[in-house]
Enzyme design. Sequence first.
Site, PDB file in Angstrom:
ATOM      1  N   SER A  47       0.816  -1.215   0.000  1.00 56.00           N
ATOM      2  CA  SER A  47       0.000   0.000   0.000  1.00 56.00           C
ATOM      3  C   SER A  47       0.853   1.270   0.000  1.00 56.00           C
ATOM      4  CB  SER A  47      -0.968   0.003   1.189  1.00 56.00           C
ATOM      5  OG  SER A  47      -0.275  -0.147   2.403  1.00 56.00           O
ATOM      6  N   HIS A  48       2.175   1.132   0.094  1.00 55.16           N
ATOM      7  CA  HIS A  48       3.036   2.326   0.037  1.00 55.16           C
ATOM      8  C   HIS A  48       4.143   2.205  -1.001  1.00 55.16           C
ATOM      9  CE1 HIS A  48       0.845   2.853   3.762  1.00 55.16           C
ATOM     10  NE2 HIS A  48       0.926   4.127   3.461  1.00 55.16           N
ATOM     11  N   GLU A 189      -5.039   0.351   2.443  1.00 56.99           N
ATOM     12  CA  GLU A 189      -5.514  -1.034   2.445  1.00 56.99           C
ATOM     13  C   GLU A 189      -6.967  -1.096   1.979  1.00 56.99           C
ATOM     14  OE1 GLU A 189      -4.333  -4.066   2.859  1.00 56.99           O
ATOM     15  OE2 GLU A 189      -2.343  -3.169   2.924  1.00 56.99           O
ATOM     16  N   LEU A 313       8.146 -11.282  15.865  1.00 57.49           N
ATOM     17  CA  LEU A 313       8.353  -9.862  16.125  1.00 57.49           C
ATOM     18  C   LEU A 313       7.742  -9.051  14.995  1.00 57.49           C
ATOM     19  CD1 LEU A 313      12.043  -9.621  17.397  1.00 57.49           C
ATOM     20  CD2 LEU A 313       9.915  -9.766  18.723  1.00 57.49           C
TER      21      LEU A 313
HETATM   22  P1  NDP Z   1      -0.341  -3.590   9.713  1.00 56.10           P
HETATM   23  O1  NDP Z   1      -1.567  -3.787  10.517  1.00 56.10           O
HETATM   24  O2  NDP Z   1      -0.185  -4.356   8.459  1.00 56.10           O
HETATM   25  O3  NDP Z   1       0.934  -3.882  10.606  1.00 56.10           O
HETATM   26  C1  NDP Z   1       1.192  -3.123  11.748  1.00 56.10           C
HETATM   27  C2  NDP Z   1       2.424  -3.607  12.461  1.00 56.10           C
HETATM   28  O4  NDP Z   1       2.129  -4.853  13.103  1.00 56.10           O
HETATM   29  C3  NDP Z   1       3.597  -3.877  11.548  1.00 56.10           C
HETATM   30  O5  NDP Z   1       4.777  -3.444  12.182  1.00 56.10           O
HETATM   31  C4  NDP Z   1       3.567  -5.394  11.386  1.00 56.10           C
HETATM   32  O6  NDP Z   1       4.845  -5.938  11.106  1.00 56.10           O
HETATM   33  C5  NDP Z   1       3.078  -5.834  12.731  1.00 56.10           C
HETATM   34  N1  NDP Z   1       2.417  -7.116  12.714  1.00 56.10           N
HETATM   35  C6  NDP Z   1       1.439  -7.530  11.879  1.00 56.10           C
HETATM   36  N2  NDP Z   1       1.067  -8.779  12.187  1.00 56.10           N
HETATM   37  C7  NDP Z   1       1.808  -9.157  13.259  1.00 56.10           C
HETATM   38  C8  NDP Z   1       1.886 -10.354  14.047  1.00 56.10           C
HETATM   39  N3  NDP Z   1       1.121 -11.403  13.776  1.00 56.10           N
HETATM   40  N4  NDP Z   1       2.778 -10.383  15.056  1.00 56.10           N
HETATM   41  C9  NDP Z   1       3.558  -9.325  15.330  1.00 56.10           C
HETATM   42  N5  NDP Z   1       3.545  -8.189  14.609  1.00 56.10           N
HETATM   43  C10 NDP Z   1       2.669  -8.102  13.593  1.00 56.10           C
HETATM   44  O7  NDP Z   1      -0.133  -2.023   9.398  1.00 56.10           O
HETATM   45  P2  NDP Z   1      -1.236  -0.893   9.108  1.00 56.10           P
HETATM   46  O8  NDP Z   1      -2.178  -1.410   8.085  1.00 56.10           O
HETATM   47  O9  NDP Z   1      -1.776  -0.383  10.375  1.00 56.10           O
HETATM   48  O10 NDP Z   1      -0.332   0.257   8.455  1.00 56.10           O
HETATM   49  C11 NDP Z   1       0.358  -0.022   7.252  1.00 56.10           C
HETATM   50  C12 NDP Z   1       1.279   1.106   6.897  1.00 56.10           C
HETATM   51  O11 NDP Z   1       0.550   2.261   6.536  1.00 56.10           O
HETATM   52  C13 NDP Z   1       2.262   1.549   7.974  1.00 56.10           C
HETATM   53  O12 NDP Z   1       3.554   1.408   7.439  1.00 56.10           O
HETATM   54  C14 NDP Z   1       1.941   3.008   8.212  1.00 56.10           C
HETATM   55  O13 NDP Z   1       3.068   3.839   8.453  1.00 56.10           O
HETATM   56  C15 NDP Z   1       1.303   3.404   6.896  1.00 56.10           C
HETATM   57  N6  NDP Z   1       0.430   4.552   7.013  1.00 56.10           N
HETATM   58  C16 NDP Z   1       0.844   5.767   6.530  1.00 56.10           C
HETATM   59  C17 NDP Z   1       0.030   6.889   6.631  1.00 56.10           C
HETATM   60  C18 NDP Z   1       0.482   8.224   6.159  1.00 56.10           C
HETATM   61  O14 NDP Z   1      -0.302   9.158   6.230  1.00 56.10           O
HETATM   62  N7  NDP Z   1       1.680   8.390   5.697  1.00 56.10           N
HETATM   63  C19 NDP Z   1      -1.304   6.794   7.223  1.00 56.10           C
HETATM   64  C20 NDP Z   1      -1.611   5.480   7.754  1.00 56.10           C
HETATM   65  C21 NDP Z   1      -0.787   4.401   7.637  1.00 56.10           C
HETATM   66  P3  NDP Z   1       5.180  -6.509   9.590  1.00 56.10           P
HETATM   67  O15 NDP Z   1       5.280  -5.283   8.718  1.00 56.10           O
HETATM   68  O16 NDP Z   1       6.466  -7.248   9.741  1.00 56.10           O
HETATM   69  O17 NDP Z   1       4.020  -7.382   9.209  1.00 56.10           O
END
Ligand code: NDP
Length: 346
Positions: A47-48, A189, A313
């Site tokens: 998504s980014h 997303e 993690l």
């Molecule tokens: P996710 O819900 O996909 O993930 C959130 C965090 O949880 C990540 O660090 C992920 O690590 C971790 N995670 C996910 N599943 C597990 C698990 N089972 N156990 C442990 N850790 C887990 O992210 P979001 O959808 O909330 O956000 C996605 C992105 O969107 C982010 O990078 C955010 O910065 C970006 N964003 C940017 C905005 C902007 O205005 N610029 C606005 C909103 C969001 P991993 O990546 O390793 O899965």
Amino acid sequence: MSDLARLTLDQVHGLAMEIFNAHGLSEDQATAVADTVTAAERDECKSHGLFRVPGYMASVKSGKVTPDAAPKVHDLAPGVAQVDANNGFAPLALKVGREPLASKAREQGIAVLGVVNCYHFAALWPETESLAEQGLVAFACTSYMPCVAPAGGTKPLYGTNPIAFSWPRGEGKPPMVFDQATAASARGEIMIHERDGKSISEGWAIDPDGNPTTDPTAGLAGAQLPFGGYKGAAFAMMVELMAGALIGDMFSYEAGAADNGDGGPSKGGEFMFAIDPARCAGGGAGGDEARAAQIAHSNAFFDKVMEQDGARLPSDRRYEARKRTPTEGITIPQSLYDTLQQLRAG
Ligand code: NDP
């Protein structure tokens, strides 16, 4: 014909650079955004990645973003730096602000960076992860446009307001990084679900009448929900205050009112802090021994997390993807690839 296009990471970067050059971005701006988009594709943060490029370019075409903006660093206090992005994209401003933040954190033990007047359309982990790679604990947050209802409300007020936190794990281990929207999901997303004709999860959004919905279009028209009800809403409020009022930039609702609706990023600020962990352990400026003990202590804690079946993690998924994509390449929908090809022409 496959409905997916496969690209190497070099092709991702090259395509992004060609598009940015065709739209008049300065070399520094183009390189910083292309690096960010490529890192997102490399780590399978779809998504980014390239998905965001049409939005980035819409904001240049509409005249909203200054394509050759040169960010300027201001030294506000011994522990406070500011980067004025001068109406440009966030990645270059963050690149320019990284070293002042890191060196102030080492000098003072803790330091703050406010990035103002920027257009943010990216994930936050690149900026906190790079500081943790230098041995610093780091935090970042940014607001967006109004799309999340406050707890109990039904109208968008907060942005999706992501927060990222990184913790260094020492030699040979990548930092622990979490980076998450304070909304139940990132807006991108929901947009990807809409594009792919898929339902969204329950609890992500309400429709314009305030009713729960799994229809991405209705959710985008209504309001997104914070994660964890009022608890997540409090984090979203904190982000508004830190990345808005504290550093002298806009709240999400103000950014929404100022935006021209071109589909690109909105204007706003990003708040960061960095901590030198050795200073916190009382180890003095060098602090080698204190730092080694902290790393061993926190790594033992991470081991406790990972010894449980099913636990991992945050960031491990990205690091796994990072091992594969340099050789396997990445895929994007053919329709996005076609759009990007058109954008190459300017
Ligand atoms: P996710 O819900 O996909 O993930 C959130 C965090 O949880 C990540 O660090 C992920 O690590 C971790 N995670 C996910 N599943 C597990 C698990 N089972 N156990 C442990 N850790 C887990 O992210 P979001 O959808 O909330 O956000 C996605 C992105 O969107 C982010 O990078 C955010 O910065 C970006 N964003 C940017 C905005 C902007 O205005 N610029 C606005 C909103 C969001 P991993 O990546 O390793 O899965």
